[in-house]
Motif scaffolding. Sequence first.
Motif, mmCIF file in Angstrom:
data_model
loop_
_atom_site.group_PDB
_atom_site.id
_atom_site.type_symbol
_atom_site.label_atom_id
_atom_site.label_comp_id
_atom_site.label_asym_id
_atom_site.label_seq_id
_atom_site.Cartn_x
_atom_site.Cartn_y
_atom_site.Cartn_z
ATOM 1 N N LEU A 1 -51.293 -77.930 -33.784
ATOM 2 C CA LEU A 1 -51.277 -78.223 -35.210
ATOM 3 C C LEU A 1 -49.906 -78.709 -35.676
ATOM 4 C CD1 LEU A 1 -53.279 -75.099 -36.440
ATOM 5 C CD2 LEU A 1 -54.124 -77.455 -36.403
ATOM 6 N N MET A 2 -48.848 -78.165 -35.093
ATOM 7 C CA MET A 2 -47.498 -78.484 -35.550
ATOM 8 C C MET A 2 -46.918 -79.722 -34.874
ATOM 9 S SD MET A 2 -46.162 -74.511 -35.746
ATOM 10 C CE MET A 2 -44.571 -74.835 -36.500
ATOM 11 N N SER A 3 -47.722 -80.367 -34.037
ATOM 12 C CA SER A 3 -47.206 -81.538 -33.314
ATOM 13 C C SER A 3 -47.965 -82.819 -33.633
ATOM 14 C CB SER A 3 -47.274 -81.284 -31.805
ATOM 15 O OG SER A 3 -48.632 -81.179 -31.371
ATOM 16 N N ARG A 4 -48.963 -82.766 -34.522
ATOM 17 C CA ARG A 4 -49.794 -83.939 -34.767
ATOM 18 C C ARG A 4 -49.314 -84.733 -35.975
ATOM 19 N NH1 ARG A 4 -51.149 -83.883 -29.967
ATOM 20 N NH2 ARG A 4 -52.752 -85.464 -30.357
ATOM 21 N N ARG A 5 -49.893 -85.906 -36.128
ATOM 22 C CA ARG A 5 -49.569 -86.754 -37.275
ATOM 23 C C ARG A 5 -50.163 -86.120 -38.540
ATOM 24 N NH1 ARG A 5 -51.816 -91.600 -39.599
ATOM 25 N NH2 ARG A 5 -53.640 -91.347 -38.236
ATOM 26 N N THR A 6 -49.360 -86.035 -39.575
ATOM 27 C CA THR A 6 -49.776 -85.328 -40.782
ATOM 28 C C THR A 6 -49.433 -86.120 -42.036
ATOM 29 O OG1 THR A 6 -47.681 -84.104 -40.873
ATOM 30 C CG2 THR A 6 -49.531 -83.030 -39.756
ATOM 31 N N GLU A 7 -50.146 -85.794 -43.088
ATOM 32 C CA GLU A 7 -49.777 -86.209 -44.443
ATOM 33 C C GLU A 7 -49.007 -85.038 -45.052
ATOM 34 O OE1 GLU A 7 -52.473 -87.792 -48.013
ATOM 35 O OE2 GLU A 7 -52.600 -85.618 -47.722
ATOM 36 N N ASP A 8 -47.779 -85.276 -45.453
ATOM 37 C CA ASP A 8 -46.905 -84.202 -45.921
ATOM 38 C C ASP A 8 -46.780 -84.247 -47.446
ATOM 39 O OD1 ASP A 8 -46.552 -83.701 -43.234
ATOM 40 O OD2 ASP A 8 -44.659 -84.792 -43.110
ATOM 41 N N VAL A 9 -47.004 -83.106 -48.058
ATOM 42 C CA VAL A 9 -46.938 -82.996 -49.514
ATOM 43 C C VAL A 9 -46.072 -81.800 -49.863
ATOM 44 C CG1 VAL A 9 -48.242 -82.669 -51.646
ATOM 45 C CG2 VAL A 9 -49.245 -83.984 -49.764
ATOM 46 N N THR A 10 -45.064 -82.015 -50.683
ATOM 47 C CA THR A 10 -44.212 -80.921 -51.148
ATOM 48 C C THR A 10 -44.847 -80.300 -52.386
ATOM 49 O OG1 THR A 10 -42.233 -81.994 -50.280
ATOM 50 C CG2 THR A 10 -41.919 -80.281 -51.943
ATOM 51 N N ILE A 11 -45.149 -79.025 -52.289
ATOM 52 C CA ILE A 11 -45.807 -78.308 -53.388
ATOM 53 C C ILE A 11 -44.778 -77.781 -54.384
ATOM 54 C CG2 ILE A 11 -47.418 -76.461 -53.969
ATOM 55 C CD1 ILE A 11 -48.577 -78.690 -52.167
ATOM 56 N N VAL A 12 -43.709 -77.180 -53.857
ATOM 57 C CA VAL A 12 -42.612 -76.663 -54.674
ATOM 58 C C VAL A 12 -41.317 -77.047 -53.980
ATOM 59 C CG1 VAL A 12 -41.485 -74.599 -55.602
ATOM 60 C CG2 VAL A 12 -43.986 -74.703 -55.494
ATOM 61 N N ASP A 13 -40.327 -77.486 -54.750
ATOM 62 C CA ASP A 13 -39.026 -77.832 -54.166
ATOM 63 C C ASP A 13 -37.932 -77.435 -55.138
ATOM 64 O OD1 ASP A 13 -37.007 -78.766 -52.589
ATOM 65 O OD2 ASP A 13 -37.552 -80.892 -52.735
ATOM 66 N N GLU A 14 -37.421 -76.215 -54.958
ATOM 67 C CA GLU A 14 -36.367 -75.696 -55.829
ATOM 68 C C GLU A 14 -35.017 -75.801 -55.128
ATOM 69 O OE1 GLU A 14 -39.172 -72.271 -57.967
ATOM 70 O OE2 GLU A 14 -37.641 -71.711 -56.502
ATOM 71 N N SER A 15 -33.996 -75.778 -55.924
ATOM 72 C CA SER A 15 -32.646 -75.810 -55.346
ATOM 73 C C SER A 15 -32.365 -74.497 -54.634
ATOM 74 C CB SER A 15 -31.608 -76.039 -56.442
ATOM 75 O OG SER A 15 -31.677 -74.987 -57.400
ATOM 76 N N THR A 16 -31.530 -74.541 -53.601
ATOM 77 C CA THR A 16 -31.217 -73.349 -52.822
ATOM 78 C C THR A 16 -29.788 -72.896 -53.062
ATOM 79 O OG1 THR A 16 -30.607 -74.725 -50.926
ATOM 80 C CG2 THR A 16 -32.879 -73.967 -51.040
ATOM 81 N N SER A 17 -29.526 -71.667 -52.644
ATOM 82 C CA SER A 17 -28.215 -71.041 -52.866
ATOM 83 C C SER A 17 -27.289 -71.303 -51.685
ATOM 84 C CB SER A 17 -28.417 -69.537 -53.055
ATOM 85 O OG SER A 17 -27.186 -68.865 -53.002
ATOM 86 N N ASP A 18 -25.989 -71.253 -51.958
ATOM 87 C CA ASP A 18 -24.990 -71.365 -50.886
ATOM 88 C C ASP A 18 -24.586 -69.995 -50.350
ATOM 89 O OD1 ASP A 18 -24.888 -74.130 -51.168
ATOM 90 O OD2 ASP A 18 -23.369 -74.013 -52.750
#
Length: 684
Positions: free
Chosen positions: A254-271
């Motif tokens: 599953l983790m090696s095949r061709r995929t359609e990628d969709v970002t559901i949530v993308d928040e800034s991260t901490s340092d």
Amino acid sequence: MIPRNLAANPRLSHWVSVRPDGTVDVRCGKVELGQGILTALAQIAADELDVAYDRIRMVPATTDSSPDEGLTAGSRSIEDSGAALRQVGAEVRAVFLAAAAKVLDSSELSVVDGLINDTVSYWDLLDDVDLDVEATGAVEPKPVAERKVMGTSPGRLDIPDKVYGRARFIHDLSLPGMLYGRAVRPPSRGATLVSLDTSKAAELDGVVEIVRDGDFLGVIADREETAVRAAGLLRCEWAERDSLPDVDAMPEFLMSRRTEDVTIVDESTSDDAVTTVAATYSRPYLSHASMAPSCGVARWDGDKLELWTHSQGLHPLRLDICRSLGVAIDQVTLHHVEGAGAYGHNGADDAAFDAVLLARAVNGRPVQVVWSRADELGWAPFGAAMAVHIEADLDAVGEVVAWRHDLYSNGHVSRPGFFAAPALLGSQLRTGTPPPVSMDPPFANGGGSERNSVPLYTFPGQRITKHRLLEMPLRTSSLRALGAYANVFAIESFVDELAFRAGVDPVRYRLRHLSDERARAVITAAADAAGWSRRGEGWGFAFARYSHHGAYCAVVAEVEAETSVRVKRLTLAVDAGAVVSPDGLRNQVEGGAIQSTSWTVKEQVRFDRSRVTSTDWESYPILRFSEVPEVEVVIVDRPDRPSLGAGETAQGPTAAAIANALHSALDVRVRDLPLTPAAIIAAL
């Protein structure tokens, strides 16, 4: 505001008919799967109409006269159909009161069981009332305090026939002149029929017709056992090819095949991150594994088709049938008849289309098709295999400062009516077209693969990404809870790992990261009911809110792990808002927990490089009655809040609670489902 399902079907007469004999016919577009939905909807209608519950007659759905409410799916029937029926009931009641006001020359009116001011009844006013009007939305349904049937547990409408063995299921349906059909499957996906010898089958007494259309093949006989025998006598040569991955390396696939990628949530991260922890979890392909296999009955009358089916979506199925055969919508009528519960897209639609194709060869006579167990376990759509990789960045004191969740899966919908090409197995065999690549519903509607991938916890820096596979080794579609089962299993297992790492009680750790008061109340209720403070080894906890719009559910699991994992006891607390039927809610949650237990400790679709091999109860074992755990369901009632869907809320938390309990018992973290002895040994 008019509820959306009523807005789509606004005419009151499509929903309700009041009869001269004092009964009330109620129609809806939702179907009974054994979940008790028609009973709950009858309660809602009785309350708003001000009639006794036993006056309500729930009319089985049909494309001819029932409102089109799409699919019975997503745990949305109470929320959507219930809201529509509540408004319909209020408006129908108002229509009768307006008529009574004229007859009685009074504006002071009250209704008790359809009798207005102890003088005139609804059925007395039928000549003065026209329900063939559209809903206005101007009538307010009753406030909670005035509801009398809601919140009680009257007898289920569907249970007496089932208890006393009366004909209720589609398998019991017997029409005049009915014949019996069997479809003959290819040995594997993508196999094509090279040659066919029908001589032996044709000689069998009682065989009416042998049907071949492309690679679709079937027989029709005057008795069911004759059809089964004739199907076995067909001599077929098939050309096969290997097309399936390594069943024991599904996460890697599953983790090696061709995929359609969709970002559901993308928040800034901490340092502030000083440590990153990560884990990967997986679930296999799962079968619906209904106790009774799928069934359909079809009859052609010239160019008109009538079909009886236990499909969860009559109108989408009708659309696919019409597109497959090039017939007009108004030539086809579908009726719903109950079958074995499936909670998703099982073989019901395909069995119905098998019956349609076979019945076309004997125009004028009905044909019943019942799938074999091998058909059901080998050819119905499966719940998609999934892999979930989670990472958390921790600061110097061990607090989460970033959370990343990547999920890999086929889509979870390949139902009829959703694609440009028909999604029916029989249509694909006729034409040689592959099944459409499964898709997901929009995330705003709950999503599919990504369902419940966003945790309710107040973890900062969340990034959630869906990777939908664009190739499909096995046909996948909707199975109870869709992606929520794997996502919640992964999230709640990982949260337990973080709590263990921090040296904090798992319940306290969850409460520390939750601001939703209803979530906190459900967690506390489950922990208190189970006696969490007195727990020993082999106890596990998990929580989720289904699809972020449905019911809240927390689960405590108690397990023993010797030669295998045995779940002894499950304690669940659920908040489904205003409860229509307490008994119905408990049944749904308990049933979901037991099914999830079976998935979690036993179930897995097995296959070699070309064929599904788990096609009977030995190779696809499910939980036995002797293995069913004790289940307690605690209801956190919220009569002042909208009702929430609860049919799928227990699936994910139950799996995670069992896995967390296994870790407590053996100090072994098993991240790949099912939790079989082999999986435990692999984790060691």
